[in-house]
Write an enzyme that holds these catalytic residues in place. Structure first.
Site, PDB file in Angstrom:
ATOM      1  N   ARG A  16      23.230  24.004  27.023  1.00 17.97           N
ATOM      2  CA  ARG A  16      22.159  24.363  26.084  1.00 17.97           C
ATOM      3  C   ARG A  16      21.001  25.155  26.682  1.00 17.97           C
ATOM      4  NH1 ARG A  16      20.175  19.764  22.319  1.00 17.97           N
ATOM      5  NH2 ARG A  16      19.337  18.985  24.261  1.00 17.97           N
ATOM      6  N   ASP A  17      21.065  25.545  27.945  1.00 15.01           N
ATOM      7  CA  ASP A  17      19.980  26.344  28.523  1.00 15.01           C
ATOM      8  C   ASP A  17      20.521  27.317  29.562  1.00 15.01           C
ATOM      9  OD1 ASP A  17      17.357  27.258  28.750  1.00 15.01           O
ATOM     10  OD2 ASP A  17      16.788  25.733  30.214  1.00 15.01           O
TER      11      ASP A  17
END
Length: 169
Positions: A16-17
């Site tokens: 997610r990053d």
């Protein structure tokens, strides 16, 4: 980075990053994926905090910007695609003068094809990058391994050994 994502995704973890700052090149030429600080299990369908998005705006997938609780591996692959686009062109595919403009670009605008920015880029690499940043997750690579295989194919077409930097034009 794609091998690390493949490993994580096979174990149900979504990073997610994904962004350049979370990738480190070792002296041996190996890319290490860093900072799983906001990673979550793919089976965890609850939002991290109601009404918020997690990750770095320039690299977020459209579904991540929309706050989808059903993020899967394809969201991470989109972020890798944005990173690869920036690596080979020196520009981000989606930009703006405000957070709203950047989010709208991810959701609505088609990126300028990398080969338009640098005509020396191989057409095959251009196609892989554009596929990876498709708005619709069903139109992207479905697995990190498929994305990695496409880059290996580009290397082979260009006559480079499989261990060479995947994004080197």
């Amino acid at each position: 980075a794609l091998a690390a994502l493949s490993y994580a995704h096979q174990r149900g973890v979504i990073h997610r990053d994904i962004k350049p700052a979370n990738m480190m090149l070792t002296p041996e030429g190996v890319i290490k994926l860093m900072d799983f600080g906001i990673a979550k299990a793919a089976t965890d369908r609850k939002l991290t905090m109601t009404g918020t998005t997690m990750g770095s705006l320039y690299y977020m997938s459209p579904e991540q910007i929309q706050g989808s609780a059903a993020l899967d591996a394809r969201s991470d692959l989109y972020s890798v695609g944005v990173t690869l686009y920036e690596l080979v062109t020196g520009k981000r595919p989606f930009d703006g003068d405000s957070q709203f403009a950047i989010m709208a670009a991810h959701l609505e605008k088609a990126p300028v094809p990398p080969v338009t920015i640098d005509p020396r880029l191989p057409a095959e690499l251009n196609d892989v990058i554009l596929l990876s940043v498709s708005k619709d997750p069903n139109q992207r690579f479905q697995t990190a391994e498929a994305f990695r295989n496409a880059l290996v194919s580009v290397q082979q077409i260009l006559g480079r050994p499989a261990g060479a930097a995947a994004a080197a034009p």
